[in-house]
Design a protein around this motif. Structure first.
Motif, PDB file in Angstrom:
ATOM      1  N   CYS A  43     -10.127  -9.113   0.790  1.00 27.66           N
ATOM      2  CA  CYS A  43      -9.176 -10.274   0.861  1.00 27.66           C
ATOM      3  C   CYS A  43      -7.686  -9.412   1.641  1.00 27.66           C
ATOM      4  CB  CYS A  43      -8.635 -10.068  -0.903  1.00 27.66           C
ATOM      5  SG  CYS A  43      -7.366 -10.762  -1.152  1.00 27.66           S
ATOM      6  N   THR A  45      -4.920  -9.589   1.379  1.00 25.42           N
ATOM      7  CA  THR A  45      -4.619  -9.292  -0.008  1.00 25.42           C
ATOM      8  C   THR A  45      -4.494  -6.932  -0.122  1.00 25.42           C
ATOM      9  OG1 THR A  45      -3.201 -10.536  -1.669  1.00 25.42           O
ATOM     10  CG2 THR A  45      -3.557  -8.292  -2.563  1.00 25.42           C
ATOM     11  N   HIS A  68     -10.477  -5.382  -5.317  1.00 22.73           N
ATOM     12  CA  HIS A  68      -9.456  -5.917  -6.869  1.00 22.73           C
ATOM     13  C   HIS A  68     -10.162  -7.252  -6.586  1.00 22.73           C
ATOM     14  CE1 HIS A  68      -7.234  -7.797  -3.402  1.00 22.73           C
ATOM     15  NE2 HIS A  68      -7.132  -8.372  -4.262  1.00 22.73           N
ATOM     16  N   GLU A  69     -12.055  -7.210  -5.396  1.00 21.86           N
ATOM     17  CA  GLU A  69     -12.835  -8.541  -6.197  1.00 21.86           C
ATOM     18  C   GLU A  69     -14.135  -8.116  -7.132  1.00 21.86           C
ATOM     19  OE1 GLU A  69     -11.478 -10.996  -3.176  1.00 21.86           O
ATOM     20  OE2 GLU A  69     -10.020 -11.677  -3.450  1.00 21.86           O
ATOM     21  N   ASP A 154     -11.164 -12.958  -8.345  1.00 26.38           N
ATOM     22  CA  ASP A 154      -9.106 -13.046  -6.980  1.00 26.38           C
ATOM     23  C   ASP A 154      -9.328 -14.265  -6.643  1.00 26.38           C
ATOM     24  OD1 ASP A 154      -6.869 -12.441  -7.091  1.00 26.38           O
ATOM     25  OD2 ASP A 154      -7.390 -11.720  -5.321  1.00 26.38           O
ATOM     26  N   ALA A 155      -9.844 -14.465  -5.482  1.00 24.37           N
ATOM     27  CA  ALA A 155      -9.527 -15.917  -4.763  1.00 24.37           C
ATOM     28  C   ALA A 155     -10.396 -16.904  -5.441  1.00 24.37           C
ATOM     29  CB  ALA A 155     -10.573 -15.383  -3.647  1.00 24.37           C
ATOM     30  N   ARG A 341     -15.689 -15.875   3.218  1.00 25.44           N
ATOM     31  CA  ARG A 341     -15.182 -14.724   2.693  1.00 25.44           C
ATOM     32  C   ARG A 341     -15.808 -13.475   2.855  1.00 25.44           C
ATOM     33  NH1 ARG A 341      -9.821 -14.417   0.007  1.00 25.44           N
ATOM     34  NH2 ARG A 341     -10.242 -12.988  -1.033  1.00 25.44           N
TER      35      ARG A 341
HETATM   36 ZN   LIG Z   1      -7.945 -10.833  -3.463  1.00 24.53          ZN
END
Ligand SMILES: [Zn+2]
Ligand SMILES: [Zn+2]
Length: 346
Positions: A43, A45, A68-69, A154-155, A341
């Motif tokens: 990500c 992030t 975190h995904e 998350d996305a 992604r």
């Molecule tokens: Zn993310």
């Protein structure tokens, strides 16, 4: 087990993380769930965490495993866990919440007063296994592949959360503008298309991203570098402007665009970040224009998104990479060379 860890903040993505050998997490707490990671989305992030941009916002101790995904298969559960068992494929809501504080009881997972955020405050999913808890995991329906769905953790949920707020204000015939058709924007367009009857206008600098937007449901696409976007929106809306703006970029140029294209009462949802909002206060008073931030989303919204994915309404464009290639992924995203992604498959 292997884990891709950040040891020092750096602008140099080619040496962002190192693959370390660390102890495998165990389900010692009564609500703990250990997930064997089958997919972990990279990500923007993560780039921001590597650069140290999050240190002012969350407590962070290095070394830290990013990621975190996450989605995968449950391999161990604590003694009180009843809703999932070993072998269950799950997607993980990005935060571990307590369930008993007031924000948790209001369903505001991201405001939890005792929150842990794997990949930002605790070890995340760029590793063979991830420690999370029962409140974070959502069982996946048959036929939904954990590796493919991982970035939705998350996305996807972040795009969905913004779109859900926007669709509450969108009527058929209204115009919704999507700025940025990257990892989040291409999910946002599909959610908008599935959940509203608004006309979708997509803006992106890249021809391939504009083509993708058109294929996913955007009625009009423009290149902000060469097209006069405010004039185009004015013409498309008979001078009214866009009822909702979803900004998946969050750069100075994109936040500045909102007031020039928005209808009275419109919201400019800031989803991407990194730039600034510079506006005279009168801009927000005239026409009651508003900037609204978007921070991930609720557990229940991730359930709703999984339902959209299961229906075939939201398709994620992903490319898979080995854990060993993680810094290449970091570099590629930094240079805008990833369409859709990137998913790490530990
Ligand atoms: Zn993310
Ligand atoms: Zn809480």
């Amino acid at each position: 087990m292997r884990a891709a860890r950040l040891h020092a903040y750096t602008e140099e993505m080619s040496e962002a993380l190192s693959i370390d050998d660390v102890p495998r997490p165990t389900a010692d707490g009564p609500d703990d769930v250990v997930v064997e990671v089958q997919g972990a989305g990279w990500c923007q992030t993560d780039n921001h965490v590597v650069e140290g941009m999050w240190t002012d916002y969350v407590p962070q101790e290095l070394p830290l495993t990013l990621g975190h995904e996450n989605a995968g298969r449950v391999v161990a559960v604590g003694e009180n866990v009843e809703t999932v068992a070993e072998g269950q494929p799950v997607i993980c809501h990005p935060v571990r919440t307590c369930g008993v504080c007031r924000p948790c009881r209001q369903g505001e997972d991201m405001y939890c007063e005792n929150v842990a955020f794997p990949g930002l405050t605790h070890d995340g999913g760029f590793a063979d296994s991830l420690l999370t808890n029962e409140r974070a995991v959502i069982p996946l329906p048959d036929g939904v592949d954990p590796t493919d769905i991982a970035p939705h953790a998350d996305a996807g949920i972040t795009a969905y959360h913004a779109v859900k707020k926007a669709t509450a204000e969108l009527n058929p015939g209204d115009t919704a503008v999507v700025i940025g058709v990257g990892g989040l924007g291409h999910i946002g367009i599909q959610c908008l298309d599935a959940m509203s009857a608004a006309d979708i206008v997509a803006l992106d600098l890249k021809p391939s991203a504009r083509d993708l937007a058109a294929n996913l449901g955007a009625r009009h696409t423009f290149d902000p570098a060469t097209d006069d976007v405010p004039a185009e929106i004015e013409a498309l809306t008979d001078g009214t402007g866009a009822a909702q703006v979803l900004d998946f970029v969050g750069a100075d140029e994109t936040t500045a665009l909102g007031p020039d294209i928005a209808a009275p009462g419109a919201d400019h949802h800031v989803v991407g970040y990194g730039g600034h909002v510079h506006q005279p206060s009168q801009t927000l008073v005239d026409g009651e224009f508003g900037y609204r931030g978007t921070l991930v989303g609720h557990y229940t919204e991730l359930q709703e998104l999984v339902a959209l994915v299961d229906r075939g309404d939201v398709d994620l464009h992903t490319t898979r990479y080995d854990l060993a290639e993680i810094n290449t992924v970091a570099e590629k995203l930094e240079h805008g060379e990833i369409d859709g992604r990137a998913v790490i498959t530990p």
